[in-house]
Design a protein around this motif. Structure first.
Motif, PDB file in Angstrom:
ATOM      1  N   ALA A  21      55.454 -57.632 -36.526  1.00 31.93           N
ATOM      2  CA  ALA A  21      54.271 -58.296 -35.686  1.00 31.93           C
ATOM      3  C   ALA A  21      53.272 -57.098 -35.647  1.00 31.93           C
ATOM      4  O   ALA A  21      51.944 -57.629 -35.467  1.00 31.93           O
ATOM      5  CB  ALA A  21      54.820 -58.565 -34.352  1.00 31.93           C
ATOM      6  N   ALA A  41      45.929 -66.823 -37.682  1.00 26.87           N
ATOM      7  CA  ALA A  41      47.172 -65.620 -37.851  1.00 26.87           C
ATOM      8  C   ALA A  41      48.398 -66.608 -37.569  1.00 26.87           C
ATOM      9  O   ALA A  41      48.065 -67.724 -36.402  1.00 26.87           O
ATOM     10  CB  ALA A  41      47.322 -64.296 -36.770  1.00 26.87           C
ATOM     11  N   TYR A  42      49.192 -66.466 -38.294  1.00 29.18           N
ATOM     12  CA  TYR A  42      50.668 -67.545 -37.960  1.00 29.18           C
ATOM     13  C   TYR A  42      51.751 -66.705 -37.608  1.00 29.18           C
ATOM     14  O   TYR A  42      52.080 -65.710 -38.288  1.00 29.18           O
ATOM     15  CB  TYR A  42      50.793 -68.410 -39.196  1.00 29.18           C
ATOM     16  N   THR A  43      52.413 -66.944 -36.336  1.00 30.71           N
ATOM     17  CA  THR A  43      53.546 -66.145 -35.825  1.00 30.71           C
ATOM     18  C   THR A  43      54.601 -67.112 -35.319  1.00 30.71           C
ATOM     19  O   THR A  43      54.500 -68.292 -34.957  1.00 30.71           O
ATOM     20  CB  THR A  43      52.918 -65.543 -34.627  1.00 30.71           C
ATOM     21  N   PRO A  44      55.809 -66.786 -35.415  1.00 33.59           N
ATOM     22  CA  PRO A  44      56.907 -67.405 -35.037  1.00 33.59           C
ATOM     23  C   PRO A  44      57.074 -67.705 -33.625  1.00 33.59           C
ATOM     24  O   PRO A  44      57.584 -68.590 -33.188  1.00 33.59           O
ATOM     25  CB  PRO A  44      58.247 -66.858 -35.484  1.00 33.59           C
ATOM     26  N   TYR A  45      56.436 -66.817 -32.830  1.00 32.91           N
ATOM     27  CA  TYR A  45      56.370 -67.158 -31.185  1.00 32.91           C
ATOM     28  C   TYR A  45      54.820 -66.591 -30.922  1.00 32.91           C
ATOM     29  O   TYR A  45      54.296 -65.842 -31.581  1.00 32.91           O
ATOM     30  CB  TYR A  45      57.596 -66.324 -30.765  1.00 32.91           C
ATOM     31  N   PRO A  46      54.455 -67.050 -29.672  1.00 36.71           N
ATOM     32  CA  PRO A  46      53.285 -66.513 -29.157  1.00 36.71           C
ATOM     33  C   PRO A  46      53.277 -65.043 -28.846  1.00 36.71           C
ATOM     34  O   PRO A  46      54.008 -64.466 -28.487  1.00 36.71           O
ATOM     35  CB  PRO A  46      52.884 -67.332 -28.038  1.00 36.71           C
ATOM     36  N   PHE A 137      50.303 -75.020 -45.732  1.00 36.72           N
ATOM     37  CA  PHE A 137      51.525 -75.403 -46.146  1.00 36.72           C
ATOM     38  C   PHE A 137      51.940 -75.438 -47.686  1.00 36.72           C
ATOM     39  O   PHE A 137      53.097 -75.623 -48.144  1.00 36.72           O
ATOM     40  CB  PHE A 137      52.028 -76.925 -45.433  1.00 36.72           C
ATOM     41  N   PHE A 142      55.336 -69.992 -46.659  1.00 35.64           N
ATOM     42  CA  PHE A 142      54.783 -70.282 -45.409  1.00 35.64           C
ATOM     43  C   PHE A 142      55.808 -70.685 -44.357  1.00 35.64           C
ATOM     44  O   PHE A 142      55.695 -70.696 -43.087  1.00 35.64           O
ATOM     45  CB  PHE A 142      53.648 -71.165 -45.439  1.00 35.64           C
ATOM     46  N   ALA A 143      57.058 -71.349 -45.056  1.00 33.35           N
ATOM     47  CA  ALA A 143      58.125 -71.907 -44.150  1.00 33.35           C
ATOM     48  C   ALA A 143      58.626 -70.925 -43.471  1.00 33.35           C
ATOM     49  O   ALA A 143      59.184 -71.153 -42.305  1.00 33.35           O
ATOM     50  CB  ALA A 143      59.192 -72.675 -45.033  1.00 33.35           C
ATOM     51  N   LEU A 144      58.332 -69.540 -43.625  1.00 33.72           N
ATOM     52  CA  LEU A 144      59.101 -68.448 -42.967  1.00 33.72           C
ATOM     53  C   LEU A 144      58.040 -68.283 -41.610  1.00 33.72           C
ATOM     54  O   LEU A 144      58.787 -67.362 -40.702  1.00 33.72           O
ATOM     55  CB  LEU A 144      59.043 -67.067 -43.715  1.00 33.72           C
ATOM     56  N   SER A 146      58.010 -70.188 -39.168  1.00 33.27           N
ATOM     57  CA  SER A 146      58.789 -70.787 -38.329  1.00 33.27           C
ATOM     58  C   SER A 146      60.026 -70.044 -38.170  1.00 33.27           C
ATOM     59  O   SER A 146      60.836 -70.615 -37.457  1.00 33.27           O
ATOM     60  CB  SER A 146      58.772 -72.008 -38.283  1.00 33.27           C
ATOM     61  N   ARG A 147      60.068 -68.830 -38.693  1.00 29.09           N
ATOM     62  CA  ARG A 147      61.432 -67.915 -38.761  1.00 29.09           C
ATOM     63  C   ARG A 147      61.054 -66.574 -38.224  1.00 29.09           C
ATOM     64  O   ARG A 147      61.208 -66.206 -36.964  1.00 29.09           O
ATOM     65  CB  ARG A 147      62.155 -67.992 -40.095  1.00 29.09           C
ATOM     66  N   ASP A 148      60.746 -65.696 -39.284  1.00 25.79           N
ATOM     67  CA  ASP A 148      60.687 -64.356 -38.930  1.00 25.79           C
ATOM     68  C   ASP A 148      59.435 -63.659 -39.560  1.00 25.79           C
ATOM     69  O   ASP A 148      59.411 -62.449 -39.598  1.00 25.79           O
ATOM     70  CB  ASP A 148      61.951 -63.461 -38.951  1.00 25.79           C
TER      71      ASP A 148
END
Lengths: 183, 464
Positions: A21, A41-46, A137, A142-144, A146-148
């Motif tokens: 991050a 920006a795309y992050t797995p959590y806010p 997508f 980019f599937a990651l 939603s992971r880390d």
């Protein structure tokens, strides 16, 4: 790959992948400082710092929710007033038709109901969801998001965008990988 | 003047961690989504089968009710309310813990809530679904239940807005709607996670459609966090209002034992008490079978035990105050009500209530019992039974002994009352097993914020 402002760029944009991050936050700040504005920006959590780095404006949502709550409360109270005083008055031992203390509970519940509905519908509307298709997508990694992994996307429609220079900038910012994003 | 610093560093008591050490955003994601995405374990079929069997008992009981009417139940004059309302209050009370955990503990920044909030919210929804059935079935003509809602109709009628029963309709339906919204909003990023993890095309579509194209954009999170916080802020007064309104069903009436000002806070505390007991009743076995001890740690169990102990004491205070009011009011009927509870025909119910709700939970004062899963489960089961008995004491015991001995009666549930009650447990458990199988029972995106990597990132100072 440079194009005239009106022609459709060949790609949607460039996407950089980061492992931490901190790297993303730093990269977002630098990209903003370099004058890019069509950035996401795309992050797995806010992450609050990412919103700051993108210089996002305050969310309009609280005002929408306030409006929803006031509407709900007024609607609830007026419904009870109208049906109990005007449309269907019931004289029970001479008690007042406009018995406001008895109307508090439904008024309160309607306030909460409308406010909550406006919070959820407002949030989705402000975010432009549901959105069945988005070019991001098209990048398999980019599937990651939603992971880390943390991603930064610079869109090709940005006036400062230049395929080679923008790619170099992103690589200089310690992106582990930079990919073209197809439309 | 002496300040705290003069005493040197204060040693804080040891607290077990919220998440077991060694986890990162990746491991948290994989571990929780694996529960859903891996092959269905064998025990699940057995557990769901039993629940579904119980659900079929509900089908049978409700069919019989529709054919013959509420006469198949034990309700009579003077006890027009029986199992239907006892179970309604019992179920809706259970639901309250879910909202407390998801909304109030969020506002109070209790991080430990994160691993149990999704699951507890689901429990709320299913409990409210069970609760909502009872008043509708109790109307006798449930197919006309929509008459309770205000809408322009050819009969020219409107609901009586001065009736607590109409307030109940508003409170419970708003509660069900807002709980569903809160739960769904929390699920959206996790549905996106499952969409990205799923292997089969069907699963990708099934999770992708409700995920609405969520992609974790910073622009989206920005609005999302505001929405989530606002929903928590709206749910907090809502959950307190729901059991308050349920208590008005009684407190607004004049029956001795009902007409008491202490009812709203006493009901809310009882709801949270019952709800936490149910969360533990469900979480302890699920944690064991899914191996989630890393996420639902000793910290959670101990905290929940403490909440149960505190709310349990409030409930016991409520019982004591009812006796005090009966004496201090000088009201003959109230005094009789108090004596009747302890020594009347339902005295064993009362004794059971005191043992379950006031005596057994005192074990939770002792750390040894708080930290043992067996004893927590044991105490929770007592509270589940105790809170049901509490509603039995309040409803038929008060109704069957009102002002005139000529109108006294006795109440007991029939086999169809029990079938309906057991049947709603089947509905609750069936929904719960479907939920743990199909959706992540722990909020994945919120768990990512709790693990060390993420905490380092968000506590870092950023230059302007």
């Amino acid at each position: 790959m440079s194009s005239t402002p009106h022609a459709r760029p060949e790609i949607f944009g460039l996407m950089a992948e980061f492992h931490t991050a901190e790297e993303l936050i730093e990269a977002t700040q630098k990209v903003h400082a370099a004058g890019y504005h069509h950035v996401d920006a795309y992050t797995p959590y806010p992450i609050e710092e990412v919103s700051h780095a993108l210089h996002l404006k305050r969310s309009k949502l609280p005002m929408i929710v306030l409006g929803g709550g006031i509407t709900g409360g007024l609607a609830g109270y007026l419904l009870q007033y109208w049906s109990s005083v005007i449309e269907y008055p019931m004289n029970i031992g001479g008690r007042p038709f406009h018995s406001w203390p008895a109307f508090i509970v439904p008024t309160f519940e309607m306030t909460i109901l409308f406010a909550a509905l406006s919070a959820v519908l407002g949030m989705f509307a402000l975010n432009g969801l549901p959105e069945p298709y988005h070019p991001a997508f098209n990048v398999p990694r980019f599937a990651l998001a939603s992971r880390d992994r943390y991603f930064l996307l610079i869109e090709a429609r940005d006036p400062k965008f230049h395929a080679d220079e923008t790619r170099k900038l992103l690589l200089d910012l310690h992106a582990s990988e930079v990919s073209d994003v197809a439309h | 003047m002496a300040t705290l610093d003069d005493f040197g560093p204060v040693e804080k008591p040891y607290k077990p961690p919220v998440v077991a050490p060694g986890h990162t955003p990746a491991t948290v994601t994989d571990k929780i989504s694996a529960v859903v995405l891996e092959r269905t374990p064998k025990w699940w079929y057995a557990a769901f089968g039993v629940s579904f069997f119980l659900l079929m008992i509900l089908m049978m009981a409700v069919t019989k009710l529709f054919l013959e009417g509420v006469g198949i139940w034990g309700i009579n004059q003077p006890s027009g309310w029986g199992f239907d309302i006892i179970n309604f209050v019992w179920w809706i009370g259970i639901g309250h813990a879910g909202t407390l955990i998801s909304a109030i503990l969020l506002l109070l920044r209790q991080e430990w809530r994160t691993s149990i909030n999704r699951f507890a919210e689901a429990m709320t929804l299913f409990a409210v679904a069970c609760a909502g059935m009872y008043p509708v079935l109790h109307t006798g003509r449930p197919w006309l239940a929509y008459w309770l809602l205000p809408y322009p109709n050819t009969m020219g009628l409107w609901p009586q807005f001065r009736s607590p029963l109409v307030w109940d309709v508003f409170a419970v339906s708003t509660y069900a709607t807002v709980s569903l919204l809160f739960w769904y909003v929390g699920l959206v990023p996790d549905l996106a996670t499952l969409r990205d993890r799923a292997k089969s095309k069907l699963a990708k579509i099934a999770y992708g459609v409700p995920a609405m194209g969520w992609r974790g954009s910073a622009h989206h999170w920005h609005n999302y966090e505001v929405a989530y916080l606002l929903l928590a802020g709206l749910s907090t007064p809502l959950v307190l209002s729901v059991h308050t309104v349920v208590s008005f069903d009684f407190a607004i009436g004049i029956i001795p034992g009902w007409h008491a000002t202490i009812f709203p806070p006493y009901f809310v505390a009882g709801a949270i008490y019952a709800g936490f007991a149910m969360v533990l009743t469900l979480a302890l076995p699920l944690r064991a079978v899914f191996g989630l001890q890393d996420f639902i740690t000793q910290r959670h169990l101990q905290n929940m035990a403490k909440v149960m102990l505190a709310t349990g004491l409030i409930v016991v205070y409520g019982y004591a105050m009812e006796f005090f009011f009966a004496w201090y009011s000088g009201n003959h009927y109230e005094a009789f009500m108090a004596v009747n509870r302890v020594l009347g025909p339902y005295k064993w119910h009362w004794l059971g209530l005191i043992i379950c709700n006031a005596v057994v939970p005192q074990l939770l004062w002792i750390r040894k019992f708080r930290s043992s899963t067996f004893w927590l489960f044991f105490v929770s089961m007592f509270i589940n039974v105790g809170m049901w008995l509490e509603r039995f004491i309040i409803i038929p015991v008060s109704l069957s002994r009102d002002f005139l001995p000529s109108s006294w009666g006795m109440y007991s549930g029939t086999i169809w009352d029990w079938a309906t009650f057991i049947g709603t447990m089947g509905l609750f458990l069936s929904l719960l097993f479907l939920f743990v199988r199909l959706l992540p029972m722990i909020s994945v995106f919120e768990m990512r914020t709790l693990v060390p990597d993420a905490q380092k990132a968000s506590s870092k100072e950023v230059a302007p």
